[in-house]
Design an enzyme around this catalytic site. Structure first.
Site: not given
Length: 323
Positions: A11, A86
């Site tokens: 991300t 993540t």
């Protein structure tokens, strides 16, 4: 202070597109968004991968490990920062801590908000990682850590606990190793690896994870054995219990020479064989299951795959989980 930043996607490097957000930003572009980072270190950037972490495969993970191992051996490198998605960041951190055990501090970081969203957190997390690297290096600390939301966590205990919040990572049983505020890095316990290493790097072993819960039968274990599983991780309930159907599958797997490691789906606490019945932990222990302590299933799977490479006998594999 010389820091090498290894970019792998996630991300922190993603931007929106018609087919969904994907990694597009380079490591150099990530650093350009944090101009004050140069006050703390001289930075070198390397591109290792450009992938969302939910698509992380064994080849990429091993490639990250190989490069971190090389950098750990270079005297001119004072610290390593790995930018990462993540979703599986904690697994990569744990893999590095088990297989590399770096003398140089290694920090994994990422973001919950993309750089093209309002208030992206990637720049702050990158700065947190580099500031912590400076402090840890001054202390002569090594090991693998996760730097996120102004906290530093040990790879052994950290886990992602929220899908989207900025404070996504917690060390649920031990707390952070350090916190980073406006003027200093506050170290709460000795920064070091908290993981027992294994003499292995390959994740070639086929290890399946089976999750227990109400009404779950044993067909998935049977299917895993039919697919040639080398090992199984059971994400059990509570202290390490399962349904009767799953327990029967565990017995069959162990009788067939396939090791079964029991973890818990609970966020905190250890698995302990206490309960009897057809699927209690004591019954699983009698069948020969290995209990993973407080190691979550996602990390137990990595550890079992590495143990299967490191050891040829059940005793060695069992000892790998005696932390």
């Amino acid at each position: 202070m010389d820091v090498t930043v290894c970019s792998t996607g996630g991300t922190i490097a993603s931007t929106d597109a018609a087919g969904g957000a994907t990694p597009t930003r380079t490591g150099e572009e990530l650093l350009e968004a944090v101009p004050e980072i140069d006050e703390y270190a001289t930075l070198t950037v390397e591109e290792i991968a450009q992938t969302p972490s939910y698509e992380m495969d064994a080849d990429t993970l091993e490639r990250i490990g190989d490069r971190v191992r090389e950098l750990d051996g270079e005297p001119t490198v004072d610290a390593v920062v790995v930018t990462h998605g993540t979703d599986t960041l904690e697994e990569t951190a744990y893999y590095l801590d088990v297989t590399v055990q770096p003398d140089t501090p290694v920090f994994l970081t990422g973001a919950q908000r993309r750089p093209d969203e309002v208030s992206p957190d990637g720049p702050s997390n990158l700065l947190t990682a580099v500031r912590a690297a400076t402090q840890f290096r001054e202390r002569g600390a090594g090991g693998t850590f996760v730097a996120f939301d102004e906290e530093i966590h040990a790879a052994r205990s950290v886990t992602k606990t929220h899908t989207s919040a900025l404070e996504a990572f917690r060390s649920v049983t031990r707390g952070p190793v350090a916190t980073v505020d406006r003027d200093r890095v506050a170290v709460h316990r000795t920064p070091r690896s908290e993981t027992r290493p294994l003499a292995a790097t390959s994740l070639a072993a086929t290890v399946f994870t089976i999750k227990s819960g109400s009404c779950v039968a044993g067909e998935l274990l049977e299917a895993a054995l039919e697919r040639g599983a080398d090992g199984l991780v059971l994400e059990a309930t509570g202290l390490g219990n399962a349904t009767a159907g799953i327990a029967e599958g565990v017995r069959e797997a162990i009788d067939a020479g396939v090791p079964v490691v029991v973890a818990s789906r609970c966020l905190e606490g250890r698995v302990v064989p206490i309960y009897g019945g057809e699927g209690g932990g004591e019954r699983l222990r009698e069948y020969g299951a290995i209990f993973a302590g407080d190691l979550p299933a996602q990390k137990a799977r990595i550890r079992l795959a590495l143990a299967l490479e490191a050891y040829e006998d059940e005793t060695g594999i069992r000892d790998a989980f005696a932390e």
